[in-house]
Design a protein around this motif. Structure first.
Motif, short mmCIF file in Angstrom:
data_model
loop_
_atom_site.label_atom_id
_atom_site.label_comp_id
_atom_site.label_asym_id
_atom_site.label_seq_id
_atom_site.Cartn_x
_atom_site.Cartn_y
_atom_site.Cartn_z
N THR A 157 99.89 64.74 -9.24
CA THR A 157 100.19 65.37 -7.95
C THR A 157 98.88 65.76 -7.26
N ASN A 158 97.96 66.28 -8.05
CA ASN A 158 96.64 66.65 -7.53
C ASN A 158 95.89 65.42 -7.01
N ILE A 159 95.99 64.31 -7.75
CA ILE A 159 95.36 63.06 -7.31
C ILE A 159 95.97 62.58 -6.01
N ALA A 160 97.30 62.65 -5.91
CA ALA A 160 97.98 62.20 -4.69
C ALA A 160 97.54 63.03 -3.49
N LEU B 266 94.59 53.23 -1.88
CA LEU B 266 94.51 54.35 -2.81
C LEU B 266 95.74 55.25 -2.70
N GLU B 267 96.23 55.44 -1.50
CA GLU B 267 97.40 56.29 -1.32
C GLU B 267 98.63 55.68 -1.98
N LYS B 268 98.81 54.38 -1.82
CA LYS B 268 99.93 53.70 -2.49
C LYS B 268 99.78 53.78 -4.01
N SER B 269 98.57 53.58 -4.49
CA SER B 269 98.31 53.63 -5.93
C SER B 269 98.63 55.01 -6.49
N ALA B 270 98.26 56.05 -5.75
CA ALA B 270 98.50 57.42 -6.21
C ALA B 270 99.99 57.72 -6.28
N ARG B 271 100.75 57.24 -5.31
CA ARG B 271 102.21 57.46 -5.35
C ARG B 271 102.81 56.77 -6.56
N HIS B 272 102.39 55.55 -6.82
CA HIS B 272 102.90 54.81 -7.98
C HIS B 272 102.52 55.52 -9.27
N LEU B 273 101.30 56.02 -9.34
CA LEU B 273 100.83 56.68 -10.55
C LEU B 273 101.68 57.92 -10.85
N HIS B 274 101.95 58.69 -9.83
CA HIS B 274 102.79 59.88 -9.99
C HIS B 274 104.17 59.49 -10.53
N ASP B 275 104.74 58.46 -9.94
CA ASP B 275 106.06 57.99 -10.39
C ASP B 275 106.02 57.52 -11.85
N ALA B 276 104.91 56.92 -12.24
CA ALA B 276 104.79 56.40 -13.61
C ALA B 276 104.82 57.53 -14.63
N PHE B 277 104.17 58.64 -14.33
CA PHE B 277 104.14 59.74 -15.29
C PHE B 277 105.47 60.48 -15.35
N ILE B 278 106.18 60.52 -14.24
CA ILE B 278 107.54 61.05 -14.28
C ILE B 278 108.41 60.15 -15.13
N ALA B 279 108.24 58.84 -14.98
CA ALA B 279 109.01 57.87 -15.77
C ALA B 279 108.67 57.96 -17.25
N LEU B 280 107.41 58.30 -17.56
CA LEU B 280 107.01 58.40 -18.97
C LEU B 280 107.78 59.49 -19.69
N GLU B 281 107.92 60.65 -19.07
CA GLU B 281 108.68 61.72 -19.70
C GLU B 281 110.15 61.35 -19.86
N LYS B 282 110.67 60.59 -18.89
CA LYS B 282 112.08 60.16 -18.96
C LYS B 282 112.28 58.95 -19.86
N ARG B 283 111.16 58.43 -20.38
CA ARG B 283 111.17 57.23 -21.21
C ARG B 283 111.76 56.02 -20.46
N ASP B 284 111.49 55.97 -19.16
CA ASP B 284 111.92 54.83 -18.34
C ASP B 284 110.82 53.78 -18.39
N TYR B 285 110.77 53.08 -19.51
CA TYR B 285 109.67 52.16 -19.75
C TYR B 285 109.70 50.94 -18.84
N GLU B 286 110.89 50.54 -18.42
CA GLU B 286 110.99 49.39 -17.51
C GLU B 286 110.35 49.72 -16.17
N LEU B 287 110.57 50.94 -15.69
CA LEU B 287 109.94 51.35 -14.43
C LEU B 287 108.43 51.39 -14.57
N ILE B 288 107.94 51.87 -15.72
CA ILE B 288 106.49 51.91 -15.94
C ILE B 288 105.90 50.51 -15.87
#
Length: 206
Positions: free
Chosen positions: A20-23, A117-139
């Protein structure tokens, strides 16, 4: 492995907060390169966010030192912490260069880098949310998207440098912009580095 203990949630919260800080930092960077008219103020704010990013890194390391059983391997969490720090360090370093290199005018290349960079940051944030949810396909899907953005950044750097050398009227300006373009491409590489680690984590737990 179940990610449901309070300590597990704490590790993921710190990493999500770091993204979130990166975004936020990248959004400010994109705003900055629209005109560069207030580059000093933006650089100061980005330095504050870079310091905040350091705090997140230190929090993760401190929790690792105090926790025996973690939701991911200690080594993986440590790698993620350091690569997330690399991302925000790179963004801050680029903003600082506008100030001490006295770059006063923006251009289409800088604006496009801001968008990447802005698009990359949004994707990165989504990836870490997906990691906690174990949504590996989204990652995996996000990893592909960030890889495409890294390729776009690499192409943009090459085109930007080619344009600089096509009509090198001001050699000092050429040197400044070449360094900034290369540094911006390094930031897109850093985003990809984070996702490479994420993919290795997915391979362990999927």
């Amino acid at each position: 492995m179940l990610f449901n203990r309070s300590k597990d949630r704490l590790f993921f919260k710190i990493m999500v907060d770091a993204t979130t800080n990166i975004a936020e930092a990248v959004q400010l960077f994109r705003e900055n390169v629209e005109t560069l008219e207030e580059k000093e103020a933006y650089a100061e704010r980005l330095k504050e966010l870079e310091d905040k990013g350091d705090d997140y890194t230190h929090q993760l390391i401190r929790e690792l030192n105090q926790t025996f059983v973690t939701p991911l391997d200690h080594e993986d969490i440590l790698k993620l912490a350091y690569t997330l720090d690399d991302v925000i360090d790179g963004v801050e370093a680029c903003a600082a260069r506008f100030v001490y290199m006295q770059v006063d005018k923006t251009n289409s290349c800088l604006i496009k880098f801001g968008e990447i960079l802005e698009k990359s940051a949004r994707h990165l944030h989504d990836a870490f949310i997906a990691l906690e949810k174990r949504d590996y396909e989204l990652i995996r899907k996000i990893s592909i998207e960030i890889n495409l953005l890294e390729n776009e950044g690499d192409r943009l750097m090459r085109e930007g440098i080619m344009e600089l050398f096509a009509d090198p009227v001001d050699v000092v300006h050429l040197i400044k912009m070449k360094e900034i373009y290369e540094k911006l491409e390094d930031v897109t590489d850093a985003f990809e580095d984070v996702m490479d680690i994420m993919e290795s984590v997915v391979m362990k737990y999927a």
